[in-house]
Design a protein around this motif. Structure first.
Motif, mmCIF file in Angstrom:
data_model
loop_
_atom_site.group_PDB
_atom_site.id
_atom_site.type_symbol
_atom_site.label_atom_id
_atom_site.label_comp_id
_atom_site.label_asym_id
_atom_site.label_seq_id
_atom_site.Cartn_x
_atom_site.Cartn_y
_atom_site.Cartn_z
ATOM 1 N N ILE A 31 -24.573 11.534 22.465
ATOM 2 C CA ILE A 31 -23.231 11.724 23.006
ATOM 3 C C ILE A 31 -22.262 10.732 22.365
ATOM 4 C CG2 ILE A 31 -21.831 11.284 25.079
ATOM 5 C CD1 ILE A 31 -22.924 13.976 25.196
ATOM 6 N N PHE A 32 -22.704 9.489 22.239
ATOM 7 C CA PHE A 32 -21.900 8.427 21.638
ATOM 8 C C PHE A 32 -21.525 8.776 20.202
ATOM 9 C CE2 PHE A 32 -21.736 4.466 19.166
ATOM 10 C CZ PHE A 32 -20.721 3.793 19.829
ATOM 11 N N LEU A 33 -22.516 9.215 19.426
ATOM 12 C CA LEU A 33 -22.253 9.556 18.026
ATOM 13 C C LEU A 33 -21.335 10.767 17.914
ATOM 14 C CD1 LEU A 33 -25.809 9.013 16.493
ATOM 15 C CD2 LEU A 33 -23.800 7.544 16.221
ATOM 16 N N ALA A 34 -21.571 11.771 18.773
ATOM 17 C CA ALA A 34 -20.731 12.971 18.744
ATOM 18 C C ALA A 34 -19.293 12.620 19.100
ATOM 19 C CB ALA A 34 -21.281 14.024 19.701
ATOM 20 N N ASN A 35 -19.110 11.805 20.145
ATOM 21 C CA ASN A 35 -17.763 11.392 20.556
ATOM 22 C C ASN A 35 -17.028 10.664 19.461
ATOM 23 O OD1 ASN A 35 -17.055 12.216 23.194
ATOM 24 N ND2 ASN A 35 -18.579 10.848 24.059
ATOM 25 N N ASN A 36 -17.670 9.678 18.877
ATOM 26 C CA ASN A 36 -17.006 8.835 17.893
ATOM 27 C C ASN A 36 -16.728 9.572 16.596
ATOM 28 O OD1 ASN A 36 -16.829 5.700 18.724
ATOM 29 N ND2 ASN A 36 -18.547 6.662 19.771
ATOM 30 N N LEU A 37 -17.690 10.380 16.145
ATOM 31 C CA LEU A 37 -17.437 11.138 14.923
ATOM 32 C C LEU A 37 -16.369 12.200 15.161
ATOM 33 C CD1 LEU A 37 -18.041 11.626 11.998
ATOM 34 C CD2 LEU A 37 -19.974 13.075 12.657
#
Length: 637
Positions: A463-469
């Motif tokens: 979720i963190f990676l999807a949000n930031n990217l």
């Protein structure tokens, strides 16, 4: 009194080179003959004597308090012609009869005339400061047209003043007409004084008055002489105000102040290239060097502030966009130091930008990997600050392209091949600024990867990676970064966002999907149906409780993820629910066995990814159980 001298090359007179009249009379023994040319000379001297003495302030009170050029323009032009004729007569006297005592008289007349013209030159410059300000002059014409638009001369070589003023007055307004008249008068006087050997006196007056105007203009624009230590001691707010003043000063200086002075100087001293150059250089060099030296001081200062790089880029832009005009205005060889200062400031500003971007990269690299993922996997502060910074820098992409044109690219071994070449085009390398921006974003993404590498909750990591990217891609799409990085870059990273979302879905909601049979409508026994309901209840309850605290910041991504999860769960559960709910209707506590209606599952999935952290998971499950139990009780009653 000036020494009396003349030379055909220097327009000067020298009586010492010729024998005295007495010595010549003794040697010849006969009186000199009056030739036709001597008669013309005498007439010229007699005419000049009358007019020049009329305007001699030493002998006439009227001449002392009255301006020749303001009192009578026609008589002023007649005065100029008399002086020109007198000069020609002096040339002739040297050639035909160098022993004539009239030469002394003529020289005396010339000195009186020059004092008069010197006074008129000073008065015109002083009284027309407002009309000869650089803005009025630069608005009047370009430098090239100023040297050619007024070029009509009478047969005797003097400027055709009346025709000139009439032509100019037809096409320009009243203020510009006054400016044009003054410029023409100054040119007439300057040409007369220079041709008569009085260039030094003319130039001296011009330099003193015009330099004061340039220096005052520079000061009024807020440009002052400062040292590096003064810059370093300034608060950023003060320095920022100075830079903004300077940006406005450069615009005005190149468009009017220096440009107007160059136009005026070129026009007044059109008859002499060397005088034009020396005058303009002495008048403008100090102010221009001060103006173009300020950016170098800022670039070399140790002052640190997040806004500094943008101000540095603003100054670089100001010089580079005005460079053609700067190069044209200061084209003389004697003003090469001004051009050199402007170029040196450009180089220092370039170095500062490259250094600051290197420092920015280093700061990202030093960001701690141990910091926890907070806020339900939302967009990290590092991502927010980095992308805000880079999106603002992208507004200067053309300037940055110049700055990084000859700068070594990032290490090729550290950057994926796709960052260097675009598959959608030919094999030519990407622009240096594109590689630099792509590299900085890659550094950011690597830091984000490092933050999740050792995180225990893999679902939260995705979720963190999807949000930031997703935030990175969104910032690129909504700023000039989209032109710097290109559509291919955006497409590739959008695919990565979807991959992160799919991995999250598989890991987080896979057990819920697996709790349902592959064929929801297949015939099974009531105990089997009861067990599947219980397993789904427990799995969905646990998964929802954990995932309800997660956040997906981008509305579009949030909706896409919820729709994708719902499509994989709700239809299958609905089929199973419709096919097998009747098998457990007769059971005691049926509400505990069938806790979720299909609509309940869909409603709760729609509430995902808003980051409800305050025990909303357990609360929602309780409320869900209550509503579902009441619904099932009514249906079985």
């Amino acid at each position: 009194m000036r020494s009396i001298c003349f030379n055909s090359k220097t327009s000067s007179f020298s009586m010492s080179r010729y024998p005295s009249p007495a010595r010549n009379s003794i040697s010849t023994g006969t009186p000199p003959r009056r030739s036709f040319s001597e008669s013309l000379i005498e007439q010229s001297i007699e005419a000049a004597t009358v007019l020049i003495n009329k305007w001699n302030p030493e002998t006439s009170t009227y001449a002392k308090v009255t301006s020749l050029f303001y009192e009578s323009k026609s008589e002023a032009m007649k005065f100029i012609r008399c002086v020109n004729d007198l000069q020609k007569s002096m040339h002739a006297m040297v050639v035909e009869n160098s022993t004539s005592e009239k030469l002394v008289h003529a020289q005396n007349l010339m000195q009186i005339a020059m004092k008069r013209l010197q006074k008129e030159f000073y008065q015109i410059l002083s009284m027309n400061r407002a009309h000869l300000d650089p803005e009025s002059v630069s608005a009047r014409s370009s430098r090239a047209s100023a040297r050619s638009s007024i070029s009509d001369y009478d047969d005797d070589g003097s400027v055709s003043h009346d025709d000139e003023v009439r032509n100019v007055g037809d096409s320009i307004d009243e203020v510009e007409e006054v400016s044009s008249i003054a410029m023409t008068d100054l040119r007439s006087i300057a040409e007369c004084m220079i041709s008569s050997g009085y260039a030094k006196e003319c130039i001296s007056i011009y330099k003193i008055i015009r330099k004061s105007i340039i220096d005052e203009g520079i000061y009024r624009l807020g440009v002052e002489k400062m040292s590096s230590s003064q810059i370093n001691k300034m608060d950023w707010e003060v320095l920022d105000r100075r830079i903004k003043d300077w940006l406005e000063a450069v615009k005005i200086s190149t468009a009017t102040l220096f440009n107007g002075e160059r136009i005026l100087c070129d026009h007044v001293f059109a008859s002499s290239d060397s005088i034009r150059e020396s005058c303009f250089t002495e008048i403008s060099k100090e102010g221009a060097t001060l103006l173009f030296g300020f950016p170098e001081l800022v670039a070399k200062s140790k002052k640190s502030h997040p806004e500094k790089i943008f101000r540095v880029l603003d100054m670089y832009t100001a010089i580079s966009t005005n460079w053609v005009e700067i190069d044209s205005i200061f084209s003389f060889e004697s003003t090469v130091t001004v051009r050199a200062q402007a170029l040196n400031s450009l180089n220092k500003l370039s170095d500062t930008v490259r250094s600051m971007l290197s420092e920015f990269e280093s700061t990202m690299q030093k960001d701690s990997l141990k910091s926890k993922i907070h806020g339900g996997g939302g967009v990290h502060t590092l991502t927010l600050t980095t992308m805000n910074y880079l999106s603002l820098l992208a507004d200067y992409s053309n300037i940055l392209a110049d700055i990084f044109a000859d700068w070594p690219p990032p290490p090729r071994s550290s950057l994926p091949e796709s960052y260097f070449e675009s598959p959608s085009t030919d094999d030519s390398p990407a622009p240096a600024i594109s590689m630099r921006m792509a590299w900085l974003i890659l550094v950011l993404l690597c830091k984000l990867d490092g933050k999740v590498e050792h995180h225990k909750d893999v679902c939260l990591s995705y979720i963190f990676l999807a949000n930031n990217l997703s935030h990175v891609v969104s910032k690129v799409q909504t700023s000039n970064l989209k032109y710097v990085l290109g559509e291919d870059w955006i497409t590739k990273h959008e695919a990565k966002v979807k991959l992160f979302a799919a991995n999250y879905e598989r890991l987080a909601w896979g057990p819920v999907i697996a709790a349902l049979p592959e064929n929801p409508t297949a015939a099974i026994t009531p105990p089997q149906a009861k067990e599947i309901f219980r397993k789904f209840n427990a799995t969905f309850d646990e998964t929802f409780r954990k995932q309800s605290s997660f956040v997906v910041s981008d509305p579009k991504l949030r909706d896409e993820m919820k729709v994708s999860i719902a499509r994989k769960i709700v239809p299958s559960y609905r089929e199973f629910y419709d096919a097998h709910r009747s098998n457990v209707v007769g059971e005691r506590n049926v509400g505990l066995i069938v806790r979720f209606a299909p609509e309940d599952v869909g409603n709760y999935l729609s509430d995902l990814f808003f980051g409800n952290n305050n025990n909303s998971g357990s609360t929602s499950v309780s409320s869900l159980y209550s509503s579902s139990h009441q619904r099932h009780s009514r249906s079985t009653a």
